[in-house]
Design a protein around this motif. Structure first.
Motif, PDB file in Angstrom:
ATOM      1  N   ALA A  42      50.869  36.339  34.898  1.00 49.43           N
ATOM      2  CA  ALA A  42      50.437  34.770  34.439  1.00 49.43           C
ATOM      3  C   ALA A  42      51.109  33.626  34.790  1.00 49.43           C
ATOM      4  CB  ALA A  42      50.429  34.976  33.194  1.00 49.43           C
ATOM      5  N   GLU A  43      52.474  33.911  35.228  1.00 49.00           N
ATOM      6  CA  GLU A  43      52.927  32.622  35.786  1.00 49.00           C
ATOM      7  C   GLU A  43      52.979  32.421  37.346  1.00 49.00           C
ATOM      8  OE1 GLU A  43      56.707  32.456  33.639  1.00 49.00           O
ATOM      9  OE2 GLU A  43      57.227  33.905  34.695  1.00 49.00           O
ATOM     10  N   ALA A  44      52.922  33.942  38.319  1.00 51.05           N
ATOM     11  CA  ALA A  44      51.739  33.360  39.701  1.00 51.05           C
ATOM     12  C   ALA A  44      50.839  32.900  39.801  1.00 51.05           C
ATOM     13  CB  ALA A  44      52.317  34.463  40.370  1.00 51.05           C
ATOM     14  N   GLN A  45      49.999  33.057  38.615  1.00 51.18           N
ATOM     15  CA  GLN A  45      48.331  32.399  38.845  1.00 51.18           C
ATOM     16  C   GLN A  45      48.850  31.300  38.496  1.00 51.18           C
ATOM     17  OE1 GLN A  45      45.958  34.100  40.204  1.00 51.18           O
ATOM     18  NE2 GLN A  45      44.342  31.820  39.658  1.00 51.18           N
TER      19      GLN A  45
ATOM     20  N   VAL B 106      49.057  38.884  28.743  1.00 49.38           N
ATOM     21  CA  VAL B 106      48.962  40.482  28.817  1.00 49.38           C
ATOM     22  C   VAL B 106      46.970  40.485  28.572  1.00 49.38           C
ATOM     23  CG1 VAL B 106      48.092  42.541  27.647  1.00 49.38           C
ATOM     24  CG2 VAL B 106      50.162  41.631  27.176  1.00 49.38           C
ATOM     25  N   VAL B 107      46.958  39.130  27.492  1.00 51.74           N
ATOM     26  CA  VAL B 107      45.282  38.576  27.503  1.00 51.74           C
ATOM     27  C   VAL B 107      44.524  38.287  29.451  1.00 51.74           C
ATOM     28  CG1 VAL B 107      43.274  37.940  27.113  1.00 51.74           C
ATOM     29  CG2 VAL B 107      44.973  39.173  25.069  1.00 51.74           C
ATOM     30  N   LEU B 108      45.529  37.697  29.268  1.00 47.06           N
ATOM     31  CA  LEU B 108      45.375  36.657  30.786  1.00 47.06           C
ATOM     32  C   LEU B 108      45.168  37.980  31.758  1.00 47.06           C
ATOM     33  CD1 LEU B 108      44.589  34.253  32.285  1.00 47.06           C
ATOM     34  CD2 LEU B 108      47.312  33.569  32.474  1.00 47.06           C
ATOM     35  N   THR B 109      46.412  38.340  31.885  1.00 46.85           N
ATOM     36  CA  THR B 109      46.564  39.956  32.701  1.00 46.85           C
ATOM     37  C   THR B 109      45.332  39.842  33.337  1.00 46.85           C
ATOM     38  OG1 THR B 109      48.687  40.129  32.618  1.00 46.85           O
ATOM     39  CG2 THR B 109      48.086  41.266  34.356  1.00 46.85           C
ATOM     40  N   ARG B 110      44.664  40.917  32.458  1.00 44.33           N
ATOM     41  CA  ARG B 110      43.849  41.906  32.451  1.00 44.33           C
ATOM     42  C   ARG B 110      42.717  41.594  32.531  1.00 44.33           C
ATOM     43  NH1 ARG B 110      40.564  42.800  26.706  1.00 44.33           N
ATOM     44  NH2 ARG B 110      40.748  40.750  26.988  1.00 44.33           N
ATOM     45  N   ASP B 111      42.499  39.942  32.428  1.00 45.81           N
ATOM     46  CA  ASP B 111      41.299  39.132  32.857  1.00 45.81           C
ATOM     47  C   ASP B 111      41.161  39.176  34.367  1.00 45.81           C
ATOM     48  OD1 ASP B 111      40.705  40.055  30.123  1.00 45.81           O
ATOM     49  OD2 ASP B 111      40.568  37.344  29.435  1.00 45.81           O
ATOM     50  N   LEU B 112      42.410  38.773  34.597  1.00 49.22           N
ATOM     51  CA  LEU B 112      42.814  38.803  36.013  1.00 49.22           C
ATOM     52  C   LEU B 112      42.248  39.489  37.073  1.00 49.22           C
ATOM     53  CD1 LEU B 112      46.099  35.944  35.530  1.00 49.22           C
ATOM     54  CD2 LEU B 112      43.655  35.570  36.445  1.00 49.22           C
ATOM     55  N   LEU B 113      42.902  40.424  36.259  1.00 49.92           N
ATOM     56  CA  LEU B 113      42.843  41.761  37.314  1.00 49.92           C
ATOM     57  C   LEU B 113      41.242  42.435  37.602  1.00 49.92           C
ATOM     58  CD1 LEU B 113      45.273  43.931  35.399  1.00 49.92           C
ATOM     59  CD2 LEU B 113      45.525  43.795  38.403  1.00 49.92           C
ATOM     60  N   ASP B 114      40.705  41.836  36.296  1.00 47.08           N
ATOM     61  CA  ASP B 114      38.953  42.190  36.122  1.00 47.08           C
ATOM     62  C   ASP B 114      38.603  41.475  37.529  1.00 47.08           C
ATOM     63  OD1 ASP B 114      39.296  44.821  34.326  1.00 47.08           O
ATOM     64  OD2 ASP B 114      39.106  43.020  32.782  1.00 47.08           O
TER      65      ASP B 114
ATOM     66  N   GLY C 193      39.751  40.270  39.683  1.00 44.67           N
ATOM     67  CA  GLY C 193      40.086  40.530  41.000  1.00 44.67           C
ATOM     68  C   GLY C 193      40.949  39.244  41.702  1.00 44.67           C
ATOM     69  N   GLU C 194      41.959  39.023  41.195  1.00 45.85           N
ATOM     70  CA  GLU C 194      42.601  37.900  41.212  1.00 45.85           C
ATOM     71  C   GLU C 194      44.218  38.322  40.656  1.00 45.85           C
ATOM     72  OE1 GLU C 194      40.931  34.510  38.813  1.00 45.85           O
ATOM     73  OE2 GLU C 194      38.618  34.437  39.686  1.00 45.85           O
ATOM     74  N   VAL C 195      44.061  38.823  41.582  1.00 41.28           N
ATOM     75  CA  VAL C 195      45.867  38.836  41.205  1.00 41.28           C
ATOM     76  C   VAL C 195      46.065  39.634  42.755  1.00 41.28           C
ATOM     77  CG1 VAL C 195      47.123  40.490  40.133  1.00 41.28           C
ATOM     78  CG2 VAL C 195      45.214  39.861  38.845  1.00 41.28           C
ATOM     79  N   ASP C 196      47.033  39.049  42.843  1.00 43.28           N
ATOM     80  CA  ASP C 196      47.708  38.947  44.031  1.00 43.28           C
ATOM     81  C   ASP C 196      47.966  40.377  44.097  1.00 43.28           C
ATOM     82  OD1 ASP C 196      47.534  36.211  44.524  1.00 43.28           O
ATOM     83  OD2 ASP C 196      49.043  36.273  44.580  1.00 43.28           O
ATOM     84  N   ASP C 197      48.413  40.416  45.398  1.00 42.69           N
ATOM     85  CA  ASP C 197      48.666  42.158  45.834  1.00 42.69           C
ATOM     86  C   ASP C 197      49.401  43.008  45.712  1.00 42.69           C
ATOM     87  OD1 ASP C 197      45.844  42.144  47.565  1.00 42.69           O
ATOM     88  OD2 ASP C 197      46.729  42.109  49.600  1.00 42.69           O
ATOM     89  N   GLU C 198      50.881  41.491  45.301  1.00 44.99           N
ATOM     90  CA  GLU C 198      52.084  41.779  45.511  1.00 44.99           C
ATOM     91  C   GLU C 198      52.479  42.571  43.885  1.00 44.99           C
ATOM     92  OE1 GLU C 198      54.973  39.131  44.523  1.00 44.99           O
ATOM     93  OE2 GLU C 198      53.272  38.051  45.035  1.00 44.99           O
ATOM     94  N   PHE C 199      51.433  42.580  42.888  1.00 45.40           N
ATOM     95  CA  PHE C 199      51.211  43.565  42.196  1.00 45.40           C
ATOM     96  C   PHE C 199      50.749  44.275  41.715  1.00 45.40           C
ATOM     97  CE2 PHE C 199      52.878  38.467  41.075  1.00 45.40           C
ATOM     98  CZ  PHE C 199      53.771  39.012  41.112  1.00 45.40           C
ATOM     99  N   LEU C 200      50.157  45.103  42.362  1.00 48.88           N
ATOM    100  CA  LEU C 200      49.269  45.963  42.572  1.00 48.88           C
ATOM    101  C   LEU C 200      49.664  47.246  43.035  1.00 48.88           C
ATOM    102  CD1 LEU C 200      45.646  43.958  44.058  1.00 48.88           C
ATOM    103  CD2 LEU C 200      46.380  44.452  41.434  1.00 48.88           C
TER     104      LEU C 200
END
Length: 972
Positions: A245-248, A563-571, A573-580
């Protein structure tokens, strides 16, 4: 492979689209009418971008050899399905040639037959996937087993089930681990195996999610100290989502813990003081007091006070204060809170400041005075000393909490549009107060702590004199206890209930509008709604609406929001590769809520061929009050989308309905750990019998060590009165501890609750040796003890605690599966909690209950594994059940005489029991009065013994009681 390919190609040296013959054209028979038949040249060799069956066959045979010959890897469902589908497609293309041999050349037919046989062997290999994977597991055991066993020492070895869990390498792996089966060990071994076996996997490719921060420390230590592995990202799911969340959103402010509670307290205070909600608040508070507020009960008031003082390591205002080896800041906060409470000053603790920002994000002040009778808002901040700060990672920014930094927040600043004229900051400088570096002080010395607390209070008192706030006369003794009790019960507990209400709605993903709709439906359909509940719901829904507006998940959020925000960002496709991560490990998976499961599923969707390794035990899921969903772990494959492969057919239909060869198909690798290394078989067998009464659970058959004595079940005399009548329960625990074959440090007393029964808890703290571990069953998760005592396994105030929380129940609806299976959500959660409690026992287990009010869990314990100790013999019990009374001599001492009709007897070896004196003669009553005063021993000859209905109309048990009438002789 190349030779076979050339052979097949050689079969087609001429046109393969029509049959060849040596007969002259004029003598050939007339061909059949044209049919829609394939061009065999294209089918076999391919053309126009279409891969021929021969090439597909070669690729499939090469794919198979990588597994069968080289043991390249565990054959995953997805890989098997892909190969199976390619084989099926190829066989379908060959079918017209094989089924119509007269329409094609003999070379084409022969080639088709050869290809069919080769591809069919690949198909059969996939159909025998389980056999291959068993061979793979054996190969991995031979390759890695000795090394992994060596980490145990003492000649111990892993079980076959543990090896299966470690080595199974499907895309989705569930390890269903019963209590005491070494799941944490298996978790670490799995990480070691992945890094050892796969050269293309590095530690940075692994994300290990644990449920608690303590679990993070344990896993990091296990990996570093046992395997010398570093670099694995070990994190709680909250911490992982916070980072995403903080990275986004770099400017997002995370408000958690006490700061979040304070935000809700401010929202609640604003709602309850507004004219719009005044009637609702009056109605609620009246009902709240009737249900929970008893300022005249001295034992309860003192119990709450003791709970909120130094004994429990929190402040007198009930704010959680963390302590460590240098507890400077925690002790300072305790001293400040005590000063404010003693001087009758209301305050908020850990206050997030919307108007001030530090270099590390939103600023949080330690205290803010509330309703001080002045327009001036006073904030108090304790700035830890330099020595404490130097080695404390909690201080994220070196400048954020220095005195000069905090003081600047309250100074005029032309570059900011914030008016600080009505705000005053009291800054307490740790270096100035201590004088000596904190790391040179003996913080274990009580005198050091007291001197430091005194210095903090003195500095604070002097600073408050410089403000417009006037402290009240210092409260002491009972006045202070009453003040603490009022604050705790009438405000703090209410705020925590509002927070729980909001949390329960959020973990179900109900926004304020949906929550309001669900609450209305609940209140309309409920048969009996307690007084004050509709009013509370109106207030709590208003608080949720305001909370939702403030915690918007973009500028401000909490852990759940992240947690909600992270799930939605993952869905999205907006999460940086460093978190995958291609390898995701999840510990204590049964304790995740549905949003957290959503994060795991979304993570699994980010990278092709991801491996998700989930460890848990739905039998030990005990955090339903936090939204834990054991049913999601039970439905692991469906919830995480195991088998939802893009472009591939439904694996269930492929592997079961259409092919009985794969009737054992599952969408994921499922492993059970059933060898309990902690508990003896008596405990394991008994706990199995209890937990199998749950409808919503996985199937397991745990087994323990062959040693073990029967479980001692003590049926005490009365003890069915909450708070006060627990004397016999306490005395029995004292005797069990003193007579235990194990020292006090190896004894654990596991309570159903602490806050809800403070008088009993603190009576145990005072009565038992300090080394005895007294905690709740929730806190005992993951622990063990040689001797475990589980008290109050009865229908009153113990296991199970099935009384619903009237205030939260409208939003705490169980998952649909419980209604579908007609199962009790609350009772099954309580049964899991009891299961956790009893499976902490390494050697001896004592269960304490009350005769006549035994818990259903006592009834579920198998008789052949228990030794029951009752006040009455089986014959006497039979007599009571048939005639409702038996008579026999009873010896003991009169413990207390409360009125003319009621006393209690300390029944030798059986605990306290009621003496019913309604039918006693005047002489008998006088004699018992004398014995109560003197404490002398007495024998009641021919005493009547009955079960009587309690005064509580809602109770569904009967209380064992002694009856004194004219037929009883008192001998002393």
């Amino acid at each position: 492979m190349a030779g076979m390919f050339d052979f097949v190609r050689g079969l087609f040296s001429s046109s393969a689209g029509r049959a060849e013959s040596d007969e002259p054209p004029s003598e050939r028979p007339e061909p059949d009418p044209p049919r829609d038949l394939p061009d065999t040249d294209v089918v076999i060799k391919g053309g126009d971008g279409d891969e021929g069956v021969a090439a597909t066959r070669d690729e499939l045979r090469e794919w198979q050899s990588g597994y069968a010959d080289d043991y390249r890897d565990y054959l995953t469902v997805e890989d098997a399905l892909e190969a199976y589908q390619r084989a099926e497609t190829a066989l379908d293309r060959l079918a017209p040639i094989r089924e119509n041999p007269g329409q094609f050349s003999s070379n084409a037919v022969e080639a088709a037959e050869t290809l069919h046989e080769d591809i069919q062997r690949v198909r059969e290999f996939v159909e025998h996937r389980d056999s291959y994977n068993e061979a793979w597991l054996d190969a991995m055991k031979a390759k890695h087993g000795d090394e992994l066993n060596s980490y145990f020492g003492d000649g111990l070895t892993h079980t076959d089930q543990q090896f299966r869990a470690i080595f199974s390498n499907d895309n989705f792996n569930r390890v269903n681990a019963a209590a005491g089966t070494g799941k944490t060990t298996t978790f670490g071994r799995r990480v070691n195996f992945v890094l050892s076996e796969y050269d293309d996997v590095s530690a940075s490719d692994l994300l290990a999610i644990t449920f608690t921060r303590n679990g993070v420390s344990e896993m990091e230590s296990e990996l570093a100290e046992t395997f010398d592995i570093t670099g694995v990202e070990v994190s709680t799911i909250n911490a992982y989502c916070k980072s995403v969340a903080e990275a986004q959103y770099p400017d997002i402010e995370l408000v958690v813990g006490e700061a979040k509670t304070t935000e809700i307290a401010a929202i609640w205070r604003a709602i309850c003081t507004s004219e719009q909600y005044s009637d609702a608040h009056d109605a609620f508070l009246s009902a709240w007091k009737d249900a929970q507020y008893d300022p005249n009960d001295y034992d309860v008031v003192r119990g709450v006070y003791e709970e909120l003082t130094e004994k429990s390591g929190v402040t007198v205002g009930d704010e959680s204060v963390p302590m460590d080896s240098i507890p400077e800041e925690g002790l300072a906060h305790e001293a400040i809170a005590r000063f404010l409470v003693e001087h009758d000053l209301d305050y908020d603790y850990q206050v997030h400041l919307d108007w001030a920002h530090s270099a590390s994000g939103g600023f949080v002040m330690d205290f803010r005075l509330v309703d001080a009778g002045t327009d001036e808002t006073v904030y108090i901040e304790y700035c830890a000393s330099e020595a404490t700060r130097a080695d404390r990672p909690a201080y994220r920014n070196s400048n954020s909490e220095r005195p000069e930094t905090v003081e600047r927040l309250f100074e005029p600043n032309e570059h900011l549009d914030t008016d600080t004229s009505d705000r005053t900051g009291i800054v307490l400088d740790g270096d100035a107060i201590l004088g000596t570096p904190s790391d040179e002080l003996d913080w274990d010395d009580q005198r050091t702590r007291e001197r430091f607390r005194g210095a903090v209070r003195e500095r604070l008192a002097a600073a408050i004199e410089g403000t417009t706030v006037t402290p009240g006369t210092r409260l002491r003794g009972d006045d202070l206890a009453d003040r603490v009790y009022d604050h705790k019960v009438l405000f703090r507990d209410v705020v925590e209930t509002v927070e729980t209400f909001i949390t329960q709605a959020r973990v179900r993903e109900w926004d304020p509008e949906r929550a309001a709709s669900e609450v209305r439906e609940y209140l309309d359909q409920a048969e009996d709604v307690d007084d004050g509940v509709p009013a509370f719901c109106r207030l709590a829904l208003a608080a949720y609406k305001r909370f939702d507006a403030v915690f918007d998940n973009r500028t401000k959020t909490d852990f759940h929001g992240s947690v909600v925000l992270t799930r939605d960002l993952l869905d999205a496709g907006e999460v940086d590769d460093e978190f995958l991560y291609p390898y995701v490990f999840v510990d204590e998976m049964q304790d995740l809520n549905q949003v957290q499961f959503g994060v795991v599923r979304a993570l699994a969707d980010q990278i092709d061929d991801v491996r998700v390794f989930g460890v848990g035990d739905d039998w030990q899921s005990i955090f339903g009050f936090q939204g834990a969903r054991p049913d999601l772990f039970i439905d692991y494959g469906d919830v995480l989308g195991a088998g939802d492969y893009e472009g591939l057919p439904d694996p269930v239909s492929v592997f079961t309905d259409d092919n009985p060869m794969l009737s054992s198909y599952d969408a994921f690798a499922d492993t059970r750990l059933e060898d309990n290394f902690r508990c003896p078989n008596t405990v394991v067998d008994a706990s199995n019998c209890v937990i199998r009464n749950n409808e919503i659970r996985t199937e397991k058959d745990p087994d323990g060590s062959p040693e073990g004595t029967p479980i001692d079940v003590h049926h005490l005399g009365c003890d069915t009165y909450e708070y006060k009548r627990n004397v016999s329960m306490r005395r029995k625990i004292e005797s069990l501890v003193s007579e235990s074959p194990h020292p006090p440090r190896d004894v654990q007393v596991l309570l159903r609750q602490q806050d809800g029964d403070p008088e009993f808890y603190y009576s145990l703290v005072d009565a038992l040796p300090d080394a005895v571990d007294i905690r709740t069953a929730h806190d005992a998760k993951g622990s063990e003890a040689k001797h475990v005592i589980v008290p109050k396994v009865s229908e009153v105030g113990g296991y199970p605690s099935t009384k619903a929380d009237r205030w939260v129940e409208p939003v705490k609806q169980p998952p649909d599966v419980y209604e579908a299976e007609a199962a009790s959500y609350k009772l099954e959660e309580e049964r899991r909690l009891f299961y956790v409690a009893v499976t902490r026992a390494v050697d001896r287990l004592d269960v304490l209950t009350v005769q006549g009010a035994e818990s259903v869990f006592v009834e579920e314990l198998p008789d052949h594994r228990c030794e029951h100790h009752r006040p009455l013999s089986d014959a006497e019990l039979d007599e009571i059940e048939t005639d409702y009374e038996c008579r026999r001599p009873v010896s003991g001492s009169v413990d207390a005489k409360f009125n003319d009709n009621f006393a209690t007897l300390d029944w030798d070896g059986r605990g306290l029991i009621d003496l019913n004196l309604y039918d006693a003669t005047a002489e008998q009553t006088r004699r018992l009065d004398e014995l109560a005063a003197s404490g002398g021993r007495v024998t009641l000859a021919n005493c009547g013994i009955q079960y009587r209905d309690p005064q509580d109309d809602d109770a569904d048990y009967q209380r064992l009681q002694l009856q004194v009438d004219e037929d009883v002789t008192i001998e002393s």
